[in-house]
Design a protein around this motif. Sequence first.
Motif, PDB file in Angstrom:
ATOM      1  N   GLY A 153       0.575  -1.676   0.057  1.00 21.44           N
ATOM      2  CA  GLY A 153      -0.206   0.226  -0.623  1.00 21.44           C
ATOM      3  C   GLY A 153       1.077   1.587   0.037  1.00 21.44           C
ATOM      4  O   GLY A 153      -0.065   2.178   0.172  1.00 21.44           O
ATOM      5  N   THR A 154       1.908   1.521  -0.028  1.00 22.97           N
ATOM      6  CA  THR A 154       2.532   2.324  -0.160  1.00 22.97           C
ATOM      7  C   THR A 154       2.761   2.997  -2.097  1.00 22.97           C
ATOM      8  O   THR A 154       2.594   2.379  -3.148  1.00 22.97           O
ATOM      9  CB  THR A 154       4.404   1.990   0.161  1.00 22.97           C
ATOM     10  N   ASN A 155       2.721   4.814  -1.259  1.00 29.27           N
ATOM     11  CA  ASN A 155       2.722   5.144  -2.757  1.00 29.27           C
ATOM     12  C   ASN A 155       3.899   4.999  -3.371  1.00 29.27           C
ATOM     13  O   ASN A 155       4.855   4.564  -3.139  1.00 29.27           O
ATOM     14  CB  ASN A 155       2.499   6.849  -2.178  1.00 29.27           C
ATOM     15  N   MET A 156       3.291   4.923  -4.856  1.00 29.09           N
ATOM     16  CA  MET A 156       4.381   4.245  -5.968  1.00 29.09           C
ATOM     17  C   MET A 156       5.811   5.292  -6.039  1.00 29.09           C
ATOM     18  O   MET A 156       6.763   5.132  -5.880  1.00 29.09           O
ATOM     19  CB  MET A 156       3.670   4.696  -7.148  1.00 29.09           C
ATOM     20  N   TRP A 157       5.906   6.700  -5.197  1.00 26.21           N
ATOM     21  CA  TRP A 157       7.013   7.270  -5.913  1.00 26.21           C
ATOM     22  C   TRP A 157       7.623   7.431  -4.785  1.00 26.21           C
ATOM     23  O   TRP A 157       8.849   7.454  -4.538  1.00 26.21           O
ATOM     24  CB  TRP A 157       6.491   9.147  -6.146  1.00 26.21           C
ATOM     25  N   LEU A 158       7.424   6.713  -3.810  1.00 24.56           N
ATOM     26  CA  LEU A 158       7.792   6.883  -2.408  1.00 24.56           C
ATOM     27  C   LEU A 158       8.299   5.294  -1.861  1.00 24.56           C
ATOM     28  O   LEU A 158       9.455   5.460  -1.259  1.00 24.56           O
ATOM     29  CB  LEU A 158       6.942   7.439  -1.018  1.00 24.56           C
ATOM     30  N   ALA A 159       7.536   4.698  -2.741  1.00 22.27           N
ATOM     31  CA  ALA A 159       8.147   3.057  -2.876  1.00 22.27           C
ATOM     32  C   ALA A 159       9.223   3.142  -3.722  1.00 22.27           C
ATOM     33  O   ALA A 159      10.522   3.283  -3.175  1.00 22.27           O
ATOM     34  CB  ALA A 159       7.108   2.348  -3.414  1.00 22.27           C
ATOM     35  N   ILE A 160       9.611   3.667  -4.986  1.00 20.97           N
ATOM     36  CA  ILE A 160      10.898   4.325  -5.588  1.00 20.97           C
ATOM     37  C   ILE A 160      11.678   5.259  -4.986  1.00 20.97           C
ATOM     38  O   ILE A 160      13.338   4.026  -4.920  1.00 20.97           O
ATOM     39  CB  ILE A 160      10.748   4.776  -6.872  1.00 20.97           C
ATOM     40  N   LEU A 161      11.599   6.179  -3.727  1.00 21.12           N
ATOM     41  CA  LEU A 161      12.737   6.335  -3.360  1.00 21.12           C
ATOM     42  C   LEU A 161      13.741   5.703  -2.711  1.00 21.12           C
ATOM     43  O   LEU A 161      14.621   5.860  -2.417  1.00 21.12           O
ATOM     44  CB  LEU A 161      12.008   7.829  -2.797  1.00 21.12           C
ATOM     45  N   ALA A 162      12.955   5.070  -1.785  1.00 20.98           N
ATOM     46  CA  ALA A 162      12.996   3.953  -1.096  1.00 20.98           C
ATOM     47  C   ALA A 162      14.223   3.205  -1.587  1.00 20.98           C
ATOM     48  O   ALA A 162      15.012   2.745  -0.899  1.00 20.98           O
ATOM     49  CB  ALA A 162      12.028   2.940  -0.048  1.00 20.98           C
ATOM     50  N   GLY A 163      13.997   2.186  -2.645  1.00 22.36           N
ATOM     51  CA  GLY A 163      14.563   1.264  -2.938  1.00 22.36           C
ATOM     52  C   GLY A 163      15.743   2.331  -3.674  1.00 22.36           C
ATOM     53  O   GLY A 163      16.945   1.622  -3.568  1.00 22.36           O
ATOM     54  N   LEU A 164      15.505   3.094  -4.539  1.00 25.26           N
ATOM     55  CA  LEU A 164      17.111   4.152  -4.897  1.00 25.26           C
ATOM     56  C   LEU A 164      17.897   4.178  -3.713  1.00 25.26           C
ATOM     57  O   LEU A 164      19.158   4.567  -3.208  1.00 25.26           O
ATOM     58  CB  LEU A 164      16.423   5.243  -5.462  1.00 25.26           C
ATOM     59  N   LEU A 165      16.761   5.084  -2.426  1.00 21.00           N
ATOM     60  CA  LEU A 165      17.880   5.623  -1.197  1.00 21.00           C
ATOM     61  C   LEU A 165      18.276   4.015  -0.544  1.00 21.00           C
ATOM     62  O   LEU A 165      19.903   4.531  -0.308  1.00 21.00           O
ATOM     63  CB  LEU A 165      16.717   6.034  -0.241  1.00 21.00           C
ATOM     64  N   LEU A 166      18.047   2.837  -0.264  1.00 20.68           N
ATOM     65  CA  LEU A 166      18.454   1.945   0.081  1.00 20.68           C
ATOM     66  C   LEU A 166      20.072   1.516  -0.655  1.00 20.68           C
ATOM     67  O   LEU A 166      20.997   0.997  -0.335  1.00 20.68           O
ATOM     68  CB  LEU A 166      17.263   0.676   0.140  1.00 20.68           C
ATOM     69  N   GLY A 167      19.265   1.784  -2.706  1.00 19.42           N
ATOM     70  CA  GLY A 167      20.707   0.882  -2.859  1.00 19.42           C
ATOM     71  C   GLY A 167      22.023   1.852  -3.187  1.00 19.42           C
ATOM     72  O   GLY A 167      23.142   1.694  -2.653  1.00 19.42           O
ATOM     73  N   THR A 168      21.290   3.233  -2.343  1.00 18.00           N
ATOM     74  CA  THR A 168      22.524   4.323  -2.380  1.00 18.00           C
ATOM     75  C   THR A 168      23.366   4.356  -1.176  1.00 18.00           C
ATOM     76  O   THR A 168      24.350   3.766  -0.703  1.00 18.00           O
ATOM     77  CB  THR A 168      22.185   5.644  -2.379  1.00 18.00           C
ATOM     78  N   LEU A 169      22.589   3.580  -0.525  1.00 19.24           N
ATOM     79  CA  LEU A 169      22.947   3.326   1.652  1.00 19.24           C
ATOM     80  C   LEU A 169      23.956   2.516   1.361  1.00 19.24           C
ATOM     81  O   LEU A 169      24.503   1.810   2.088  1.00 19.24           O
ATOM     82  CB  LEU A 169      22.008   3.085   2.480  1.00 19.24           C
ATOM     83  N   ILE A 170      23.782   0.610   0.418  1.00 16.60           N
ATOM     84  CA  ILE A 170      24.598   0.293   0.434  1.00 16.60           C
ATOM     85  C   ILE A 170      25.186  -0.036  -0.274  1.00 16.60           C
ATOM     86  O   ILE A 170      26.978  -0.084   0.233  1.00 16.60           O
ATOM     87  CB  ILE A 170      23.873  -1.376   0.198  1.00 16.60           C
ATOM     88  N   GLY A 171      25.058   0.546  -1.316  1.00 18.70           N
ATOM     89  CA  GLY A 171      27.342   0.943  -2.259  1.00 18.70           C
ATOM     90  C   GLY A 171      27.918   2.125  -1.051  1.00 18.70           C
ATOM     91  O   GLY A 171      29.275   1.587  -0.940  1.00 18.70           O
ATOM     92  N   ALA A 172      27.402   3.104  -0.424  1.00 16.26           N
ATOM     93  CA  ALA A 172      27.776   3.703   0.260  1.00 16.26           C
ATOM     94  C   ALA A 172      28.158   3.220   1.756  1.00 16.26           C
ATOM     95  O   ALA A 172      29.741   3.283   1.634  1.00 16.26           O
ATOM     96  CB  ALA A 172      27.256   4.802   0.843  1.00 16.26           C
ATOM     97  N   PHE A 173      28.016   2.473   2.629  1.00  8.85           N
ATOM     98  CA  PHE A 173      28.603   1.199   3.280  1.00  8.85           C
ATOM     99  C   PHE A 173      29.630   0.448   2.802  1.00  8.85           C
ATOM    100  O   PHE A 173      30.513  -0.028   3.487  1.00  8.85           O
ATOM    101  CB  PHE A 173      27.378   0.344   3.993  1.00  8.85           C
ATOM    102  N   ASN A 174      29.445  -0.566   1.279  1.00 12.36           N
ATOM    103  CA  ASN A 174      30.073  -0.767   0.812  1.00 12.36           C
ATOM    104  C   ASN A 174      31.755   0.022   0.512  1.00 12.36           C
ATOM    105  O   ASN A 174      32.576  -0.674   1.154  1.00 12.36           O
ATOM    106  CB  ASN A 174      30.402  -1.079  -0.211  1.00 12.36           C
ATOM    107  N   GLY A 175      31.577   1.499   0.495  1.00 10.32           N
ATOM    108  CA  GLY A 175      32.437   1.823   0.045  1.00 10.32           C
ATOM    109  C   GLY A 175      33.532   2.165   1.747  1.00 10.32           C
ATOM    110  O   GLY A 175      34.998   2.298   1.886  1.00 10.32           O
ATOM    111  N   MET A 176      32.706   2.836   2.988  1.00 15.08           N
ATOM    112  CA  MET A 176      32.614   2.604   4.341  1.00 15.08           C
ATOM    113  C   MET A 176      33.883   1.949   4.170  1.00 15.08           C
ATOM    114  O   MET A 176      34.618   2.114   4.938  1.00 15.08           O
ATOM    115  CB  MET A 176      32.193   3.137   4.823  1.00 15.08           C
ATOM    116  N   ILE A 177      33.276   0.449   4.330  1.00 16.20           N
ATOM    117  CA  ILE A 177      34.528  -0.812   4.256  1.00 16.20           C
ATOM    118  C   ILE A 177      35.148  -0.556   3.920  1.00 16.20           C
ATOM    119  O   ILE A 177      36.191  -1.227   4.316  1.00 16.20           O
ATOM    120  CB  ILE A 177      32.631  -2.350   4.445  1.00 16.20           C
TER     121      ILE A 177
END
Length: 321
Positions: A91-115
């Motif tokens: 039931g999440t709004n489409m644009w919020l769901a897309i934003l969440a997916g993009l943010l998650l990918g960015t955070l995982i990438g940044a986490f890789n970089g920090m490690i």
Amino acid sequence: MNTHTRKLIKLNAREGLGVSIILVILFVFLSVSSEYFLTVENITNLLMHSVFVMLVAFGVMFVLSTGGIDLSVGSVLGLCGGVTGWLMMNGTNMWLAILAGLLLGTLIGAFNGMIITRLRISPFLATFAMLYIARGLLLLFTINEPIRNFATPEFAFLAQGYWLGIPMPVWIALAVFLICYFLFNSTSFGRFVVAVGSNQEAAHLSGISTNSIKIRVYALSGLLAASAGILLSSRLTAVQPLMGTSYELDAIAAAVIGGTSMFGGKGSVTGVAIGAIILALISNGLDLLAVNQFYRLIITGLIIIIAVGVERYTSTRAKTA
């Protein structure tokens, strides 16, 4: 105009020449070999097939240019596409769901970089571990209930719609291409990426924050993998546990075919786009020619070796000319 400037202009003009030659040869060969190749439907399918690898490969190109590697992008693609679909299914709004997916990918990438930068773990090991972590999280999301029946008409339009007769994913890939081209070739960020990959110590001594650059390129890689995952979930209107498997290998292959160095210091956004299209051409051509599955892997591997070899040869000749 001095000699150095003329040589630089000549080198830039010949950049990607080798991979372009391979693209033309494959295109001509398949045009002659199959009557179905030059149909509008087939060319559209060919471009659609190349888009998803291309988006991931753009991010991988930035990482490789710093001398790193990102093996997690396939799993990040699947996880972020799955999270977006799961949120919409609940039931999440489409644009919020897309934003969440993009943010998650960015955070995982940044986490890789920090490690990699903070814990001094090799990029290979860090991203290889994240490959398993992200894939395991996607399995947890799908273990009880498949992620499906979430695609609204608006969401499906992102990957299934057309604008001016051209599929929307092609427009999206073109927009990402232009942004990445600008970042890599016309900004200080792009110059710093190449500097870090060419000589990290010299880049550090010149005042470049090498750790910051690495974290940012891994974050960008995660973001682009997430965008490909969201687009693929829109295309399939469902998310399977193995979605995105082997995309990391295809993305690396597309980048290397396009002239990006595995040792850092050299990349080409245009080359990546051509490399992804070449991979799609190979797959499409083998399908049209009904090549036996046992031979497909051998032929694909040989063509990749030839493409990389021709690109390296023309690049070397350009530098010494």
